[in-house]
Design a protein around this motif. Structure first.
Motif, PDB file in Angstrom:
ATOM      1  N   HIS A   1       0.069  17.816   4.548  1.00  0.00           N
ATOM      2  CA  HIS A   1      -1.247  17.385   5.001  1.00  0.00           C
ATOM      3  C   HIS A   1      -2.166  18.592   5.104  1.00  0.00           C
ATOM      4  O   HIS A   1      -1.798  19.631   5.661  1.00  0.00           O
ATOM      5  CB  HIS A   1      -1.111  16.713   6.368  1.00  0.00           C
ATOM      6  N   ASP A   2      -3.352  18.479   4.553  1.00  0.00           N
ATOM      7  CA  ASP A   2      -4.339  19.557   4.622  1.00  0.00           C
ATOM      8  C   ASP A   2      -4.868  19.634   6.049  1.00  0.00           C
ATOM      9  O   ASP A   2      -5.548  18.709   6.519  1.00  0.00           O
ATOM     10  CB  ASP A   2      -5.484  19.257   3.645  1.00  0.00           C
TER      11      ASP A   2
ATOM     12  N   THR B   1      -8.788  19.055   6.969  1.00  0.00           N
ATOM     13  CA  THR B   1      -9.519  17.787   6.834  1.00  0.00           C
ATOM     14  C   THR B   1     -10.121  17.326   8.155  1.00  0.00           C
ATOM     15  O   THR B   1     -11.043  16.513   8.165  1.00  0.00           O
ATOM     16  CB  THR B   1      -8.597  16.689   6.290  1.00  0.00           C
TER      17      THR B   1
ATOM     18  N   TRP C   1      -5.706  27.058   2.166  1.00  0.00           N
ATOM     19  CA  TRP C   1      -6.228  25.745   1.791  1.00  0.00           C
ATOM     20  C   TRP C   1      -7.603  25.813   1.138  1.00  0.00           C
ATOM     21  O   TRP C   1      -8.292  24.804   0.995  1.00  0.00           O
ATOM     22  CB  TRP C   1      -6.270  24.820   2.997  1.00  0.00           C
TER      23      TRP C   1
END
Length: 426
Positions: A360-361, A364, A423
């Protein structure tokens, strides 16, 4: 044979292949059920279609199919009574010589009437066509095929492991009870122990057979690749040197079929690309030799292709050969090292295990302004500089940084900056 029937079957989704094949052959070969054993299809090597629960069409096993396969000559047929679904039934089996091991198609017949060789010609031809189609998908897989293959192979391996553990534990427990000398009726106990031992052995053999359908030894896979490369290079009069995997390179390791298929397709695509580069160098240098090698590591397969050509290809030169498309579904990658007038080396690496769930980023959850502040912070700027760059007060910068730390679960500017770089926010 009706060629449109073959087209109809080949164009069908995987779950519809056997139903359409059964319908196409029902008039020629009356049958109650149909089963196929197709080792080339890594994600669904064994399929059954036919009678509902309770009939032989619903309980056929791969072990029974393999036993029948031993009776059928490649490219031929066998008729008689065979044991399928635990029952003796009239059977017709067809084997194609298109691939190795031979794909097997088995009919559970509606009657015992022996069919003539002439009657079997259409069915054999159709099965050969389908086998050739399946072999083509294996040797030159699409990215979609590889993605499905990897997911299904992982699920299949997990299911096999769970079944073996569950049944093995049950039988082991049964043996423990039956071996208890405190029990009466020694003869009955001895006979039951023998039955349980036999069942346990059959279970393990079944698991090994199922696993063999989705795996291949590295040495065997490399030899198959080498044979296909010789056919490509023979007409070009190009020498092929092989770095065959030995014991240290994992020759005896069992590799997932999807990894083998992707690696082989990538190597063949690389060879074709390098052959097309012939004579493009400043001195008109041409490829006269290829060296191909495989090495199986603890977690990946590493394949290398090296030539003595002009050495003018870049990584972008391989885009038309679908290397990225082939390798991406399996988490693979490739590198190109070209030295003008000395040749090109292409290295392909593919993980041996399925990719985990995508991470999962963590960014976000950040707002637009927080991302701007994080980007500045990742560049090493102090609060005053960030304030001037974004035209906001220092207190507002501090507020945003506090929120960023909280959302990212970090406690320092260095940790936040590291995530930003990882990221792509810096």
């Amino acid at each position: 044979m009706d060629l449109m029937a073959a087209v109809n079957v080949m164009r069908a989704p995987l779950v519809e292949t056997l139903p359409r094949l059964s319908a196409a052959l029902a008039g020629t070969i009356p049958h109650r059920a149909l089963a196929r054993l197709f080792p080339s299809c890594a994600h669904a090597p064994f399929q059954v279609y036919g009678e509902s629960a309770g009939g032989p069409g619903s309980a056929i096993t791969t072990a029974e199919m393999a036993a029948l396969g031993a009776l059928v000559p490649a490219g031929g047929s066998w008729q008689g009574r065979g044991r399928l679904g635990g029952t003796d039934v009239p059977v017709l089996a067809l084997a194609s010589n298109i691939a190795e091991p031979a794909p097997l198609l088995v009919f559970v017949r509606s009657d015992d009437i022996c069919l003539s060789a002439e009657q079997l010609v259409p069915a054999q031809a159709l099965w050969d066509l389908l086998s050739a189609h399946g072999e083509g998908l294996r040797t030159e897989p699409t990215s979609g095929e590889l993605a499905v293959s990897r997911a299904a192979a992982a699920a299949r391996a997990a299911a096999i492991s769970e079944l073996v553990d569950a049944h093995g534990a049950a039988l082991t427990g049964l043996l423990g009870v039956l071996r208890d000398r405190a029990l009466d009726d020694a003869d009955a106990r001895a006979r039951t122990v023998d039955l349980a031992i036999t069942a346990l052995g059959e279970l393990r053999s079944q698991a090994e057979l199922d696993q063999a359908l989705v795996e291949e030894r590295a040495g065997d896979a490399f030899q198959r690749l080498a044979d296909s490369l010789r056919r490509i290079l023979r007409a070009r009069k190009v020498r092929l040197d092989l770095g065959k995997p030995g014991a240290e390179e994992g020759a005896d390791r069992l590799l997932p079929a999807d990894v083998v298929n992707a690696a082989s397709a990538a190597i063949r695509a690389t060879v074709h690309a390098l052959l097309e580069d012939q004579g493009h160098g400043p001195d008109g240098r041409r490829v006269s030799r290829f060296h191909v090698s495989w090495k199986v590591g603890a977690s990946d397969l590493r394949a290398t292709v090296r030539d003595d050509g002009p050495g003018t290809l870049s990584r972008r030169s391989f885009d038309t050969r679908r290397l990225v498309e082939l390798l991406t579904p399996l988490g693979g990658r490739f590198e190109v090292d070209a030295v003008p007038q000395w040749g090109t080396t292409v290295t392909v690496e593919i993980p041996l295990t399925p990719l985990g769930t995508p991470r999962h980023d963590p960014l976000t959850g950040l707002g637009a302004r927080e991302l701007e502040v994080l980007g500045q912070l990742a560049r090493g700027r102090r609060n005053r500089d960030i304030s001037q760059q974004l035209h906001i007060s220092e207190s507002t910068v501090k507020f945003h940084i506090t929120k960023i730390f909280d959302k990212l679960g970090v406690s320092s500017r260095g940790e936040a900056a590291a995530l930003a770089h990882e990221w792509g926010a810096a």
